[in-house]
Design an enzyme around this catalytic site. Structure first.
Site, mmCIF file in Angstrom:
data_model
loop_
_atom_site.group_PDB
_atom_site.id
_atom_site.type_symbol
_atom_site.label_atom_id
_atom_site.label_comp_id
_atom_site.label_asym_id
_atom_site.label_seq_id
_atom_site.Cartn_x
_atom_site.Cartn_y
_atom_site.Cartn_z
ATOM 1 N N ASP A 129 0.878 -1.156 0.000
ATOM 2 C CA ASP A 129 0.000 0.000 0.000
ATOM 3 C C ASP A 129 0.931 1.226 0.000
ATOM 4 O O ASP A 129 2.120 1.112 0.327
ATOM 5 C CB ASP A 129 -0.867 -0.043 1.271
ATOM 6 C CG ASP A 129 -1.699 1.212 1.440
ATOM 7 O OD1 ASP A 129 -2.379 1.603 0.472
ATOM 8 O OD2 ASP A 129 -1.672 1.809 2.536
ATOM 9 N N LEU A 130 0.413 2.380 -0.389
ATOM 10 C CA LEU A 130 1.268 3.568 -0.485
ATOM 11 C C LEU A 130 1.146 4.463 0.760
ATOM 12 O O LEU A 130 2.076 4.554 1.564
ATOM 13 C CB LEU A 130 0.879 4.364 -1.744
ATOM 14 C CG LEU A 130 1.575 5.700 -1.967
ATOM 15 C CD1 LEU A 130 3.063 5.519 -2.227
ATOM 16 C CD2 LEU A 130 0.940 6.440 -3.152
ATOM 17 N N ASP A 131 -0.049 5.080 0.895
ATOM 18 C CA ASP A 131 -0.252 6.057 1.962
ATOM 19 C C ASP A 131 -0.224 5.374 3.325
ATOM 20 O O ASP A 131 -1.029 4.493 3.596
ATOM 21 C CB ASP A 131 -1.595 6.774 1.768
ATOM 22 C CG ASP A 131 -1.643 7.567 0.457
ATOM 23 O OD1 ASP A 131 -0.711 8.346 0.226
ATOM 24 O OD2 ASP A 131 -2.597 7.393 -0.324
ATOM 25 N N THR A 133 1.377 10.413 3.936
ATOM 26 C CA THR A 133 0.642 11.463 3.232
ATOM 27 C C THR A 133 -0.619 11.864 3.993
ATOM 28 O O THR A 133 -1.274 12.826 3.617
ATOM 29 C CB THR A 133 0.225 10.973 1.829
ATOM 30 O OG1 THR A 133 -0.221 9.635 1.961
ATOM 31 C CG2 THR A 133 1.367 11.072 0.846
ATOM 32 N N LYS A 161 -8.592 7.129 6.362
ATOM 33 C CA LYS A 161 -7.405 6.365 5.954
ATOM 34 C C LYS A 161 -7.798 5.135 5.149
ATOM 35 O O LYS A 161 -8.628 4.344 5.593
ATOM 36 C CB LYS A 161 -6.566 5.972 7.169
ATOM 37 C CG LYS A 161 -5.837 7.162 7.744
ATOM 38 C CD LYS A 161 -4.825 6.774 8.792
ATOM 39 C CE LYS A 161 -4.140 8.049 9.296
ATOM 40 N NZ LYS A 161 -3.335 7.792 10.484
ATOM 41 N N GLY A 162 -7.210 4.984 3.978
ATOM 42 C CA GLY A 162 -7.477 3.827 3.129
ATOM 43 C C GLY A 162 -8.768 3.938 2.329
ATOM 44 O O GLY A 162 -9.080 3.076 1.519
ATOM 45 N N ARG A 197 -11.217 8.664 -2.541
ATOM 46 C CA ARG A 197 -11.430 10.116 -2.477
ATOM 47 C C ARG A 197 -12.909 10.467 -2.321
ATOM 48 O O ARG A 197 -13.293 11.264 -1.464
ATOM 49 C CB ARG A 197 -10.859 10.775 -3.737
ATOM 50 C CG ARG A 197 -10.816 12.290 -3.664
ATOM 51 C CD ARG A 197 -10.292 12.887 -4.966
ATOM 52 N NE ARG A 197 -8.996 12.327 -5.353
ATOM 53 C CZ ARG A 197 -8.436 12.482 -6.548
ATOM 54 N NH1 ARG A 197 -9.053 13.198 -7.466
ATOM 55 N NH2 ARG A 197 -7.261 11.944 -6.813
ATOM 56 N N SER A 200 -2.558 0.594 -4.461
ATOM 57 C CA SER A 200 -3.042 1.764 -3.714
ATOM 58 C C SER A 200 -4.374 2.264 -4.245
ATOM 59 O O SER A 200 -4.653 2.163 -5.443
ATOM 60 C CB SER A 200 -2.004 2.884 -3.845
ATOM 61 O OG SER A 200 -2.537 4.111 -3.389
ATOM 62 N N ALA A 201 -5.168 2.865 -3.360
ATOM 63 C CA ALA A 201 -6.442 3.479 -3.767
ATOM 64 C C ALA A 201 -6.217 4.853 -4.389
ATOM 65 O O ALA A 201 -7.118 5.415 -5.017
ATOM 66 C CB ALA A 201 -7.341 3.630 -2.541
ATOM 67 N N SER A 202 -5.011 5.383 -4.246
ATOM 68 C CA SER A 202 -4.775 6.772 -4.659
ATOM 69 C C SER A 202 -4.647 6.932 -6.164
ATOM 70 O O SER A 202 -3.991 6.146 -6.839
ATOM 71 C CB SER A 202 -3.502 7.302 -4.000
ATOM 72 O OG SER A 202 -3.205 8.587 -4.510
ATOM 73 N N LYS A 207 -10.931 -1.100 -1.762
ATOM 74 C CA LYS A 207 -10.708 -1.952 -0.601
ATOM 75 C C LYS A 207 -11.875 -1.729 0.375
ATOM 76 O O LYS A 207 -12.312 -0.591 0.489
ATOM 77 C CB LYS A 207 -9.389 -1.574 0.109
ATOM 78 C CG LYS A 207 -8.150 -1.669 -0.782
ATOM 79 C CD LYS A 207 -6.937 -1.046 -0.084
ATOM 80 C CE LYS A 207 -5.770 -0.910 -1.049
ATOM 81 N NZ LYS A 207 -4.589 -0.235 -0.480
ATOM 82 N N GLU A 256 0.092 -3.443 4.565
ATOM 83 C CA GLU A 256 -1.051 -2.528 4.643
ATOM 84 C C GLU A 256 -1.184 -1.864 6.007
ATOM 85 O O GLU A 256 -0.976 -2.513 7.023
ATOM 86 C CB GLU A 256 -2.339 -3.337 4.422
ATOM 87 C CG GLU A 256 -3.053 -3.063 3.150
ATOM 88 C CD GLU A 256 -3.629 -1.663 2.982
ATOM 89 O OE1 GLU A 256 -4.002 -1.348 1.843
ATOM 90 O OE2 GLU A 256 -3.718 -0.862 3.950
ATOM 91 N N ASP A 257 -1.579 -0.587 6.021
ATOM 92 C CA ASP A 257 -1.784 0.096 7.309
ATOM 93 C C ASP A 257 -3.261 0.317 7.628
ATOM 94 O O ASP A 257 -3.572 0.797 8.716
ATOM 95 C CB ASP A 257 -1.068 1.461 7.314
ATOM 96 C CG ASP A 257 -1.781 2.474 6.453
ATOM 97 O OD1 ASP A 257 -2.131 2.139 5.298
ATOM 98 O OD2 ASP A 257 -2.003 3.602 6.921
HETATM 99 C C1 BG6 Z 1 -5.600 6.130 0.094
HETATM 100 C C2 BG6 Z 1 -5.558 7.042 1.308
HETATM 101 O O1 BG6 Z 1 -4.357 5.513 -0.069
HETATM 102 O O2 BG6 Z 1 -5.913 6.873 -1.073
HETATM 103 C C3 BG6 Z 1 -6.881 7.782 1.429
HETATM 104 O O3 BG6 Z 1 -5.314 6.277 2.469
HETATM 105 C C4 BG6 Z 1 -7.184 8.521 0.134
HETATM 106 O O4 BG6 Z 1 -6.820 8.675 2.515
HETATM 107 C C5 BG6 Z 1 -7.167 7.550 -1.045
HETATM 108 O O5 BG6 Z 1 -8.440 9.159 0.208
HETATM 109 C C6 BG6 Z 1 -7.410 8.231 -2.393
HETATM 110 O O6 BG6 Z 1 -6.338 9.095 -2.662
HETATM 111 P P1 BG6 Z 1 -6.302 10.176 -3.811
HETATM 112 O O7 BG6 Z 1 -4.853 10.587 -3.877
HETATM 113 O O8 BG6 Z 1 -6.747 9.500 -5.079
HETATM 114 O O9 BG6 Z 1 -7.229 11.277 -3.427
HETATM 115 MG MG MG Z 2 -2.714 3.155 3.591
#
Ligand code: BG6
Ligand code: MG
Length: 211
Positions: free
Chosen positions: A11-13, A19, A47-48, A51, A116-118, A147, A171-172
Site C-alpha cells: 500500500d502507499l499512503d 501522506t 485512511k485507506g 477520495r 493503492s487506492a490513490s 478496498k 497494509e496500514d
Molecule cells: C488512500 C488514502 O491511499 O488513497 C486515502 O489512504 C485517500 O486517505 C485515497 O483518500 C485516495 O487518494 P487520492 O490521492 O486519489 O485522493
Molecule cells: Mg494506507
C-alpha cells in the site's frame, strides 16, 4: 509466509510515505470553506478510503447536503489542494526502512508491486524517486471496487505473473487488511495490532522487517 513470498504488494499512503497529514490539511481547508471544523480524529476515518467516499464522510460530519455535481467539484478542489502539498514531497519523507527493505527484497528475487487506492500514486512515487523499485503499479485509476474488495491486489498479483498465495500484502488500513485476506494473500499489518484484525503479523513500521 515470508519463505514462500515471490511477490510483495505495498500500500502507499501510511506504508511508504505519511501522506495522511497532507490529506488532512487539504480536507480541513475544504471543511473550513464549507463552514465547519474537521479534526485530526475525524481524519482517521478517511485512511485507506477512496477520495469520493472520504468526501461523503466529510460531508456527513459537517451535516452538509450536496448534489453529485457539487460533490465532484468539491473532490476536485480538495485534490488540487492536496496536489499542491505533495508536489513539495521529498525523498527524505520516505518512511524509515522503505528503500532498504524494497532493495533487499529485489536482491532476493522478490517481485514488487504497489496496490493503492490513490489516483496520485504515480506522481508520489516519482516525487519520492522510487518508481524504479516497482515491477508493477496498480492505483485508483485502474480499480473499480475499492478496498476491502480484493480487486487492487488481484490485479497487482496478475501483473507480477504470480498466484495470490505467492504474494504478501503490506497494509496500514483495516480495509486493506480485509482486502488482502479476501484476495487469498498473506498480510503484514503496519501499525497497531488492535486496529488491524486478521493480519498474519503486525509491525509498527517497515523498518522492523529488515533482518
Ligand atoms: C488512500 C488514502 O491511499 O488513497 C486515502 O489512504 C485517500 O486517505 C485515497 O483518500 C485516495 O487518494 P487520492 O490521492 O486519489 O485522493
Ligand atoms: Mg494506507
Amino acid at each position: 509466509m515470508f519463505e514462500q513470498m515471490k511477490g510483495a504488494i505495498f500500500d502507499l499512503d501510511g506504508v511508504i510515505v505519511d501522506t495522511a497529514k497532507y490529506h488532512y490539511l487539504a480536507w480541513r481547508s475544504l471543511a473550513e470553506e464549507l463552514g465547519f471544523e474537521f479534526t485530526e480524529e475525524d481524519n482517521e476515518r478517511l485512511k485507506g478510503v477512496s477520495r469520493m467516499e472520504s468526501l461523503n464522510i466529510l460531508l456527513e460530519i459537517g451535516r452538509i447536503d450536496a448534489s453529485d455535481e457539487e460533490r465532484e467539484r468539491m473532490a476536485a478542489s480538495k485534490n488540487e489542494r492536496y496536489v499542491e502539498f505533495i508536489s513539495r514531497l521529498h525523498e527524505s519523507e520516505l518512511l524509515p526502512g522503505v528503500r532498504a527493505y524494497l532493495t533487499d527484497l529485489r536482491s532476493r528475487g522478490v517481485k514488487i508491486a504497489l496496490g493503492s487506492a490513490s489516483k496520485n500514486a504515480e506522481f508520489i512515487l516519482s516525487k519520492l524517486n522510487i518508481r524504479g523499485l516497482f515491477d508493477a503499479v496498480v492505483d485508483g485509476n485502474q480499480v473499480v471496487n475499492a478496498k476491502p474488495d480484493p480487486e487492487v491486489f488481484l490485479i497487482a498479483c496478475r501483473k507480477l505473473g504470480l498466484e495470490p498465495a505467492e504474494c504478501v500484502v503490506f497494509e496500514d488500513a483495516a480495509a486493506g487488511v480485509q482486502a488482502a485476506i479476501a484476495a487469498g494473500m498473506g498480510v503484514v499489518g503496519i501499525g497497531r495490532a488492535d486496529l488491524l484484525p486478521g493480519a498474519d503479523k503486525v509491525v509498527s513500521g517497515v523498518d522492523e522487517l529488515i533482518a
